[in-house]
Design a protein around this motif. Structure first.
Motif, PDB file in Angstrom:
ATOM      1  N   HIS A 145      -5.874   1.802   7.999  1.00  0.00           N
ATOM      2  CA  HIS A 145      -5.976   2.777   6.929  1.00  0.00           C
ATOM      3  C   HIS A 145      -5.272   4.039   7.444  1.00  0.00           C
ATOM      4  O   HIS A 145      -4.926   4.123   8.621  1.00  0.00           O
ATOM      5  N   ASN A 181     -11.539  -0.781  -0.456  1.00  0.00           N
ATOM      6  CA  ASN A 181     -10.086  -0.810  -0.300  1.00  0.00           C
ATOM      7  C   ASN A 181      -9.340  -0.552  -1.606  1.00  0.00           C
ATOM      8  O   ASN A 181      -8.120  -0.646  -1.647  1.00  0.00           O
ATOM      9  N   SER A 228      -0.073   5.268  -2.400  1.00  0.00           N
ATOM     10  CA  SER A 228      -0.807   6.059  -1.416  1.00  0.00           C
ATOM     11  C   SER A 228      -0.864   7.512  -1.860  1.00  0.00           C
ATOM     12  O   SER A 228       0.134   8.062  -2.351  1.00  0.00           O
ATOM     13  N   ARG A 249      -5.892  -0.440  -0.377  1.00  0.00           N
ATOM     14  CA  ARG A 249      -5.731   0.083   0.977  1.00  0.00           C
ATOM     15  C   ARG A 249      -5.714  -1.040   2.008  1.00  0.00           C
ATOM     16  O   ARG A 249      -6.435  -2.019   1.874  1.00  0.00           O
ATOM     17  N   GLN A 267     -11.718  10.060   2.284  1.00  0.00           N
ATOM     18  CA  GLN A 267     -10.796   8.965   2.500  1.00  0.00           C
ATOM     19  C   GLN A 267      -9.967   9.135   3.753  1.00  0.00           C
ATOM     20  O   GLN A 267      -9.831  10.195   4.265  1.00  0.00           O
ATOM     21  N   LEU A 314      -7.170  -1.962   5.025  1.00  0.00           N
ATOM     22  CA  LEU A 314      -8.386  -1.451   5.655  1.00  0.00           C
ATOM     23  C   LEU A 314      -9.006  -2.512   6.554  1.00  0.00           C
ATOM     24  O   LEU A 314      -9.612  -3.471   6.058  1.00  0.00           O
ATOM     25  N   THR A 373       0.807  -1.215   0.000  1.00  0.00           N
ATOM     26  CA  THR A 373       0.000   0.000   0.000  1.00  0.00           C
ATOM     27  C   THR A 373       0.843   1.268   0.000  1.00  0.00           C
ATOM     28  O   THR A 373       0.456   2.279  -0.597  1.00  0.00           O
TER      29      THR A 373
END
Length: 392
Positions: A340, A228, A42, A314, A392, A316, A38
């Motif tokens: 997250h 996600n 990002s 993500r 987000q 999550l 991730t």
């Protein structure tokens, strides 16, 4: 104390650094290469802009402050850290009402925010185009962004300087805590014993924790547009002036160093698939849409070219909130971090986790985010995908 850290994204790197600085003997296991999960996809916006409930908001506020403390430790400056703020506006009546409510709530919570004029935006960001019919523009001066790859390099570099070992590719197949320690088993049968293990495995957390007969459910996409999944576009160097995050009705954009920009259109995530190959190359249709939107909010943006389109997945947890704490009950050998907002929270979670693991001092900030809340995991519902600016 011998501690294994599983995962070398920004969270794992921050944890390894804090442990090593404090004198632990640290080994980091990474299944592919650092930042390949991730962290490499990002938007890297530092904020607590629309974080609910209030305990999660407070955690993210502290996360932003921890970035400032971390950066202050580099006298020559922290080349990854840009606390330059966020300019936001809305388009339709629903969006304007949402932004009004958000500013009112954040002001009540003591979060830095204020309304600014078109002229003030022009002084802050001369190339930003705010539509004339936009009456309310919000400015969040305490927010910012980071360059994830640069941050990751500095965290891992400091960890290595303090004796941490980084092993990759090293695929961990099982974590087995017991009274004498905790065993980490690798693909191929090799096994290592440690005093403690900290999982920073991101979206692979659920499968890894299950090898220790524990449960930390993570949100996973079963169809395009899952909560996600997120699409990011990276431009080639572009001669425009932008130093802040912009969150606008159809586009979020931030600087990415060297004249590059990172863009996302949250509404476009609705069709995003988990397989990155489904996006196509930089000439795929979403690229044209994002360039058009960039030209609407940034003078010269219409001349951008897309260098890469990437699907971010993500990390999550199933209820959307951070997980941080020992997953193995009385044994207290196996610590799990999954979250997250990992870029915002990484330095803070690293410091707090190091204190809990090395000093056995429970942090009040983490009291509401323990893994054992999932003992009755059937009560967690699906996470709502972010589709509007600031969600987000």
């Amino acid at each position: 104390m011998r501690v294994a850290v599983i995962g070398a994204g920004v969270v794992g790197a921050a944890v390894a650094r804090d442990l090593a600085v404090r004198g632990a003997t640290v080994t980091v296991f990474e299944q592919r290469h650092p930042g390949d999960g991730t962290s490499g996809t990002s938007f890297a916006w530092l904020n607590s802009h629309d974080k609910h409930p209030e305990i999660y908001h407070r955690l993210n506020v502290e996360g932003c402050l921890e970035h400032a403390r971390l950066a202050a430790g580099f006298p020559g400056g922290a080349p990854w850290y840009f606390p330059t703020g966020n300019v936001a506006w809305a388009g339709d009546p629903e969006g304007r009402a949402t932004l009004e409510r958000r500013v009112t709530r954040l002001d009540r919570l003591g979060y830095p925010c204020r309304w600014v004029t078109h002229d003030e935006v022009g002084r802050l960001e001369p190339d930003v185009r705010v539509p004339e019919d936009v009456e309310r523009i919000a400015y969040f001066p305490g927010e910012g962004h980071v360059l994830p790859a640069v941050l990751l390099a500095h965290l891992l570099g400091q960890a290595r300087e303090c004796g941490a070992r980084l092993l990759f590719p090293a695929v961990v197949t099982a974590v087995e805590p017991h009274q004498r320690g905790v065993d980490v088993r690798l693909d191929g049968g090799e096994s290592h014993r440690f005093d403690r293990v900290i999982s920073c495995a991101g979206r692979w957390t659920e499968a890894l924790v299950a090898t220790a007969d524990r449960t930390v459910p993570m949100a996973e996409a079963t169809q395009p547009g899952g909560a996600n999944l997120g699409l990011l576009a990276y431009t080639r160097p572009l001669p425009v002036r932008l130093s802040r995050v912009l969150t606008t009705p159809r586009l979020n954009v931030r600087p990415d160093g060297g004249g590059r920009l990172v863009m996302q259109g949250l509404d476009l995530d609705a069709g995003t698939e988990a397989d990155p190959a489904a996006v196509g190359d930089a000439a795929a249709p979403p690229a044209d849409t994002l360039i058009q939107r960039l030209g609407e909010v940034l003078a010269g943006g219409e001349f951008a070219t897309i260098e890469a389109l990437r699907v971010g997945r993500r990390a999550l947890p199933a209820d959307g909130l951070t997980v941080a704490g020992f997953a193995d009950g009385e044994t207290r050998r196996f610590y799990v971090i999954a979250t997250h907002s990992g870029i915002t929270l990484a330095p803070l979670l690293a410091r707090l986790a190091a204190g809990e693991v090395l000093d056995e001092q429970a942090s009040p900030l983490l009291a509401s985010f323990r893994p054992d809340r999932f003992r009755h995991a059937a009560g967690t519902g699906p996470v709502t995908p972010a589709r509007r600016p600031g969600e987000q």
